[in-house]
Design an enzyme around this catalytic site. Structure first.
Site, short mmCIF file in Angstrom:
data_model
loop_
_atom_site.label_atom_id
_atom_site.label_comp_id
_atom_site.label_asym_id
_atom_site.label_seq_id
_atom_site.Cartn_x
_atom_site.Cartn_y
_atom_site.Cartn_z
N SER A 1 0.90 -1.01 -0.03
CA SER A 1 0.10 0.01 0.01
C SER A 1 0.83 1.13 -0.03
CB SER A 1 -0.88 -0.03 1.38
OG SER A 1 -1.66 1.02 1.27
N LYS B 1 -0.89 -0.92 -4.41
CA LYS B 1 -2.18 -0.09 -4.09
C LYS B 1 -1.80 1.32 -4.07
CE LYS B 1 -4.95 0.03 -0.10
NZ LYS B 1 -5.70 -0.80 0.96
N LEU B 2 -2.40 2.12 -4.65
CA LEU B 2 -2.26 3.62 -4.41
C LEU B 2 -3.26 4.27 -3.57
CD1 LEU B 2 -1.25 4.77 -7.95
CD2 LEU B 2 0.29 3.93 -6.19
N LYS B 3 -3.06 4.92 -2.47
CA LYS B 3 -3.97 5.78 -1.75
C LYS B 3 -4.23 7.06 -2.57
CE LYS B 3 -4.16 3.50 2.25
NZ LYS B 3 -5.56 2.74 2.98
N ASP C 1 -7.45 3.03 -3.60
CA ASP C 1 -8.17 3.29 -2.19
C ASP C 1 -8.22 4.57 -1.85
OD1 ASP C 1 -9.24 2.60 0.32
OD2 ASP C 1 -7.41 1.81 1.23
N ASN D 1 -10.36 5.64 0.84
CA ASN D 1 -10.66 5.79 2.40
C ASN D 1 -11.82 6.51 2.56
OD1 ASN D 1 -7.44 4.96 2.69
ND2 ASN D 1 -8.71 3.98 4.05
N GLU E 1 -11.26 0.92 -3.97
CA GLU E 1 -11.48 0.44 -2.68
C GLU E 1 -12.19 1.79 -1.98
OE1 GLU E 1 -8.06 -0.96 -0.64
OE2 GLU E 1 -9.14 -1.05 1.36
N ASP F 1 -14.26 -1.81 2.02
CA ASP F 1 -13.30 -1.88 3.43
C ASP F 1 -14.16 -1.44 4.42
OD1 ASP F 1 -11.59 -1.30 5.51
OD2 ASP F 1 -9.86 -0.57 4.14
N LYS G 1 -10.59 -7.26 6.92
CA LYS G 1 -9.68 -6.87 8.02
C LYS G 1 -10.03 -7.47 9.20
CE LYS G 1 -7.84 -2.40 6.03
NZ LYS G 1 -8.15 -0.98 6.05
N GLY H 1 -4.58 -4.49 5.52
CA GLY H 1 -3.74 -4.47 6.67
C GLY H 1 -3.81 -2.80 7.49
MG LIG Z 1 -8.68 0.69 2.70
#
Ligand SMILES: [Mg+2]
Length: 374
Positions: free
Chosen positions: A141, A167-169, A195, A197, A220, A245, A269, A297
Site C-alpha cells: 500500500s 495499491k495507491l492511496k 484506495d 478511504n 476501494e 473496506d 480486515k 492491513g
Molecule cells: Mg482500505
C-alpha cells in the site's frame, strides 16, 4: 482452558517513512497488544485501532478503556469463565456481543485467547482457519506523496523489492494523475488498484469513471462507510470493480452489501469485523456468492501480520493482500521480521501465530503495561 489474566501493553513504533492516506498522516504507530495467560500457554493479540478515530470510530485509548471497563470483566465473570472453559476462543464473540461496536478490541482479545489455545494444542493459525497455501502473494500500500516524481520513486522501490501488487492511496486532487503516471512509467502488467478511504461522494462518479481507462483491479471504499446504496449506484456507473473496506464490519453487513450490489470485492480486515473467526465467516459468505476477497492491513506488528498471512492463505483470498514485509513500515519489528521472498510471504506453521515478540525488542518500544487478573 483456564485464563489467569490478560496483560494490556502499549508499544510505540516509529514508521520508516510517513504514511499518508486521505484521512491523515502517520509517522509512528501507538499499538495496544494483549497477552492472554492461561494455565497452559501464553497468547498474543494485537488491537489495530489507530491513535485517532479517523479510519473508524475506534481509537487505541478507547479500545484499552472498553477492554478494562467492560469486555475483560465480562470474560472474567463466572458466566464468562465457564463459557471460555467449555469453548475457548469460540466463546468470546458471543460473550461480548451485548456490548455494541468496539470490534477492534473484541478482535484483539479473541486473537490473544485463540493464540494461547492453539499454542497449547500445538496447532497453527493457518491450520485452524483453513489455509490451503504455504505462501501468499504480497501487495504493498503506497501512501499519498507530495509529488508525482516522489510517488514514482517509491513505487519503483517496491517493485524492485518484488511486491506482486501495488495499491495507491487516493483522494480528491490526487487520483487520475498519479494513476496515469504509474501506468505510463511501469506499464500495463503491474497489478494496480486504488484506495480512497471514503474521500469521495456520488457527485464524483463522472470523475471517478476516468479511472476506468487504467485497467485497475478495483477501487476501494470511494464513498462514506454508511453509504452502501451510494456504492451500489456508483457500481452501475464504473467499469472498475468496487471493493468495500470500511463499510463491511460483520458477515451481516457483508451479506447486505453483496445483495445490494454495492461491491464485487471485499477487503477483509479481522480487526474491523471483530476477529479472525468472523473474518472467516465473511470469507465463506463471499465465496458462496462468487465475491473475491483479499486481506487488508492496519500497519500491524509481526504478530498481526503473521495472523493476517494465515488468513490470506484461505482459498477465497484470490487477490493479493496488503500483507507486506515488516520492513515496509518498520525498521525493527518486535518479532522476527516478516520478509518478502519472490513477491510472497510465508504462512507461519508453528503453534498459534508461529511468531512471538522478542523480549528485548518488545521492552524497547513498550510505553505502559497493565495486568488484569481473572
Ligand atoms: Mg482500505
Amino acid at each position: 482452558m483456564k485464563l489467569r489474566g490478560i496483560e494490556l501493553r502499549r508499544v510505540s513504533m516509529p514508521l520508516v517513512a510517513p504514511f499518508r492516506t486521505s484521512f491523515g498522516t502517520q509517522t509512528e504507530r501507538d499499538i495496544l497488544l494483549l497477552k492472554a495467560v492461561t494455565d497452559d500457554a501464553e497468547g498474543w493479540g494485537e488491537c489495530v485501532a489507530l491513535s485517532d478515530p479517523l479510519y473508524s470510530a475506534e481509537y487505541v485509548e478507547s479500545q484499552q478503556d472498553v477492554l478494562r471497563r467492560f469486555l475483560l470483566p465480562r470474560l472474567a465473570s463466572p458466566e464468562g469463565t465457564a463459557a471460555l472453559g467449555r469453548s475457548g476462543a469460540a466463546a468470546v464473540a458471543g460473550l461480548l456481543h451485548p456490548y455494541k461496536g468496539h470490534r477492534m478490541a473484541k478482535a484483539a482479545v479473541e486473537m490473544a485467547i485463540l493464540d494461547a489455545e492453539l499454542r497449547a494444542l500445538g496447532r497453527s493459525f493457518g491450520r485452524e482457519l483453513g489455509a490451503v497455501a504455504d505462501r501468499v502473494p504480497s501487495g504493498v500500500s503506497v501512501g499519498i506523496h507530495d509529488s508525482i516524481p516522489a510517488l514514482l520513486s517509491a513505487v519503483e522501490g517496491y517493485l524492485d523489492e518484488g511486491y506482486a501488487r501495488v495499491k495507491l492511496k487516493i483522494e480528491p486532487g490526487w487520483d487520475v494523475e498519479p494513476v496515469a503516471a504509474v501506468r505510463e512509467r511501469f506499464g500495463g502488467d503491474v497489478l494496480l488498484q486504488v484506495d480512497a478511504n471514503t474521500a469521495y461522494t456520488l457527485r464524483d462518479a463522472r470523475h471517478l469513471a476516468r479511472l476506468d481507462a487504467f485497467d485497475l483491479l478495483l477501487i476501494e471504499q470511494p464513498l462514506e462507510e454508511e453509504d452502501v446504496l451510494g456504492h451500489a449506484a456508483l457500481a452501475r456507473r464504473l467499469a472498475t470493480p468496487i471493493c468495500l473496506d470500511e463499510s463491511v464490519v460483520s458477515a451481516q453487513t457483508a451479506a447486505a452489501a453483496i445483495t445490494l450490489g454495492a461491491c464485487q470485492i471485499i477487503n477483509i480486515k479481522p480487526g474491523r469485523v471483530g476477529g479472525y473467526l468472523e473474518a472467516r465467516r465473511i470469507h465463506d459468505l463471499a465465496a458462496a456468492h462468487g465475491v473475491a476477497v483479499w486481506c487488508g492491513g492496519m500497519v500491524e506488528t509481526g504478530l498481526g501480520r503473521a495472523a493476517n498471512i494465515a488468513l490470506a492463505a484461505l482459498p477465497g483470498f484470490t487477490l493479493p493482500g496488503d500483507v507486506s514485509a515488516s520492513g515496509r513500515f518498520y525498521r525493527t519489528d518486535i518479532t522476527e521480521p516478516i520478509v518478502l521472498d519472490d513477491g510472497h510471504v510465508t504462512v507461519p506453521t508453528g503453534p498459534g501465530l508461529g511468531v512471538a515478540p522478542i523480549p528485548g525488542l518488545l521492552e524497547q518500544v513498550t510505553t505502559s503495561v497493565e495486568w488484569i487478573a481473572f
